[in-house]
Design a protein around this motif. Structure first.
Motif, PDB file in Angstrom:
ATOM      1  N   CYS A  34      68.868   2.098  29.163  1.00  0.00           N
ATOM      2  CA  CYS A  34      70.278   1.775  29.409  1.00  0.00           C
ATOM      3  C   CYS A  34      70.631   0.467  28.701  1.00  0.00           C
ATOM      4  O   CYS A  34      69.756  -0.263  28.254  1.00  0.00           O
ATOM      5  CB  CYS A  34      70.534   1.613  30.909  1.00  0.00           C
ATOM      6  N   GLN A  35      71.916   0.163  28.644  1.00  0.00           N
ATOM      7  CA  GLN A  35      72.355  -1.069  27.986  1.00  0.00           C
ATOM      8  C   GLN A  35      71.870  -2.312  28.717  1.00  0.00           C
ATOM      9  O   GLN A  35      71.652  -3.341  28.088  1.00  0.00           O
ATOM     10  CB  GLN A  35      73.874  -1.091  27.882  1.00  0.00           C
ATOM     11  N   ASP A  36      71.693  -2.211  30.032  1.00  0.00           N
ATOM     12  CA  ASP A  36      71.231  -3.375  30.789  1.00  0.00           C
ATOM     13  C   ASP A  36      69.707  -3.508  30.786  1.00  0.00           C
ATOM     14  O   ASP A  36      69.161  -4.390  31.441  1.00  0.00           O
ATOM     15  CB  ASP A  36      71.763  -3.333  32.220  1.00  0.00           C
ATOM     16  N   GLY A  37      69.006  -2.653  30.042  1.00  0.00           N
ATOM     17  CA  GLY A  37      67.555  -2.741  29.916  1.00  0.00           C
ATOM     18  C   GLY A  37      66.781  -1.821  30.845  1.00  0.00           C
ATOM     19  O   GLY A  37      65.553  -1.765  30.764  1.00  0.00           O
ATOM     20  N   GLU A  38      67.458  -1.107  31.713  1.00  0.00           N
ATOM     21  CA  GLU A  38      66.765  -0.184  32.628  1.00  0.00           C
ATOM     22  C   GLU A  38      66.078   0.910  31.813  1.00  0.00           C
ATOM     23  O   GLU A  38      66.670   1.499  30.922  1.00  0.00           O
ATOM     24  CB  GLU A  38      67.774   0.434  33.596  1.00  0.00           C
ATOM     25  N   ARG A  39      64.801   1.157  32.133  1.00  0.00           N
ATOM     26  CA  ARG A  39      64.032   2.179  31.427  1.00  0.00           C
ATOM     27  C   ARG A  39      63.981   3.445  32.275  1.00  0.00           C
ATOM     28  O   ARG A  39      63.752   3.392  33.475  1.00  0.00           O
ATOM     29  CB  ARG A  39      62.631   1.674  31.142  1.00  0.00           C
ATOM     30  N   VAL A  40      64.176   4.587  31.602  1.00  0.00           N
ATOM     31  CA  VAL A  40      64.163   5.889  32.279  1.00  0.00           C
ATOM     32  C   VAL A  40      63.163   6.772  31.542  1.00  0.00           C
ATOM     33  O   VAL A  40      63.251   6.917  30.323  1.00  0.00           O
ATOM     34  CB  VAL A  40      65.566   6.535  32.256  1.00  0.00           C
ATOM     35  N   PHE A  41      62.217   7.348  32.279  1.00  0.00           N
ATOM     36  CA  PHE A  41      61.227   8.243  31.691  1.00  0.00           C
ATOM     37  C   PHE A  41      61.480   9.656  32.198  1.00  0.00           C
ATOM     38  O   PHE A  41      61.612   9.879  33.397  1.00  0.00           O
ATOM     39  CB  PHE A  41      59.806   7.801  32.049  1.00  0.00           C
ATOM     40  N   VAL A  42      61.544  10.604  31.267  1.00  0.00           N
ATOM     41  CA  VAL A  42      61.795  12.000  31.603  1.00  0.00           C
ATOM     42  C   VAL A  42      60.721  12.850  30.938  1.00  0.00           C
ATOM     43  O   VAL A  42      60.370  12.620  29.780  1.00  0.00           O
ATOM     44  CB  VAL A  42      63.194  12.443  31.121  1.00  0.00           C
ATOM     45  N   THR A  43      60.207  13.838  31.661  1.00  0.00           N
ATOM     46  CA  THR A  43      59.188  14.736  31.122  1.00  0.00           C
ATOM     47  C   THR A  43      59.842  16.051  30.725  1.00  0.00           C
ATOM     48  O   THR A  43      60.546  16.675  31.520  1.00  0.00           O
ATOM     49  CB  THR A  43      58.095  14.984  32.168  1.00  0.00           C
ATOM     50  N   PHE A  44      59.613  16.462  29.475  1.00  0.00           N
ATOM     51  CA  PHE A  44      60.137  17.714  28.944  1.00  0.00           C
ATOM     52  C   PHE A  44      58.983  18.588  28.486  1.00  0.00           C
ATOM     53  O   PHE A  44      57.882  18.096  28.226  1.00  0.00           O
ATOM     54  CB  PHE A  44      61.033  17.457  27.723  1.00  0.00           C
ATOM     55  N   ALA A  45      59.258  19.878  28.330  1.00  0.00           N
ATOM     56  CA  ALA A  45      58.281  20.776  27.713  1.00  0.00           C
ATOM     57  C   ALA A  45      58.130  20.364  26.249  1.00  0.00           C
ATOM     58  O   ALA A  45      59.045  19.804  25.644  1.00  0.00           O
ATOM     59  CB  ALA A  45      58.751  22.218  27.816  1.00  0.00           C
ATOM     60  N   ALA A  46      56.967  20.641  25.665  1.00  0.00           N
ATOM     61  CA  ALA A  46      56.695  20.213  24.290  1.00  0.00           C
ATOM     62  C   ALA A  46      57.676  20.834  23.303  1.00  0.00           C
ATOM     63  O   ALA A  46      58.061  20.197  22.318  1.00  0.00           O
ATOM     64  CB  ALA A  46      55.266  20.567  23.911  1.00  0.00           C
ATOM     65  N   GLU A  47      58.133  22.053  23.557  1.00  0.00           N
ATOM     66  CA  GLU A  47      59.023  22.728  22.602  1.00  0.00           C
ATOM     67  C   GLU A  47      60.504  22.508  22.935  1.00  0.00           C
ATOM     68  O   GLU A  47      61.376  23.031  22.261  1.00  0.00           O
ATOM     69  CB  GLU A  47      58.718  24.228  22.530  1.00  0.00           C
ATOM     70  N   ALA A  48      60.795  21.722  23.974  1.00  0.00           N
ATOM     71  CA  ALA A  48      62.187  21.508  24.403  1.00  0.00           C
ATOM     72  C   ALA A  48      62.944  20.632  23.415  1.00  0.00           C
ATOM     73  O   ALA A  48      62.372  19.753  22.767  1.00  0.00           O
ATOM     74  CB  ALA A  48      62.224  20.868  25.777  1.00  0.00           C
ATOM     75  N   GLU A  49      64.240  20.891  23.312  1.00  0.00           N
ATOM     76  CA  GLU A  49      65.109  20.066  22.480  1.00  0.00           C
ATOM     77  C   GLU A  49      65.482  18.825  23.298  1.00  0.00           C
ATOM     78  O   GLU A  49      65.997  18.937  24.411  1.00  0.00           O
ATOM     79  CB  GLU A  49      66.361  20.864  22.112  1.00  0.00           C
TER      80      GLU A  49
END
Length: 115
Positions: A34-49
């Motif tokens: 985010c612009q304020d520096g907040e980090r977000v981690f998301v897990t996707f499938a390897a073939e996902a867009e």
């Protein structure tokens, strides 16, 4: 009948199948910031867009780290009923129509008009 029931088993709630030999699908962990520096981690499938933006749990928009900046689309702004009405009539015309309709309504009710 009760002699044949399986005691101690929660039928339908637990699988009798083991997870031996089961291999999970390949995944990738993607970081957004985010612009304020907040980090977000998301897990996707390897073939996902991977989308260029993500909404964090706090409701802020986060951009993909080391990704392309999202290109703003040239979408038309949403037209409201008021916008479409103003395309057909001016504000002065609308005020006059409102005055006429209110006086007609008051006449039907038997009220005295103030104008």
């Amino acid at each position: 009948m009760s002699d044949r029931s399986l005691r101690g088993m929660r039928l339908g709630s637990q699988s009798m199948e083991t997870e031996a030999g089961v291999e999970p699908a390949p995944r990738q962990r993607v970081e957004y910031r985010c612009q304020d520096g907040e980090r977000v981690f998301v897990t996707f499938a390897a073939e996902a867009e991977i989308p260029p933006t993500w909404i964090s749990k706090t409701g802020k928009e986060a951009l993909l780290v080391d990704g392309e900046k999202p290109v703003p689309g040239n979408e038309k702004p949403i037209r409201t009923h008021w916008d479409m009405l103003l395309e057909r009539r001016s504000v002065e015309e609308l005020e006059q129509i409102l005055t006429d309709r209110l006086s007609l309504l008051r006449e039907r009710r038997g009220e005295k008009t103030s104008a």
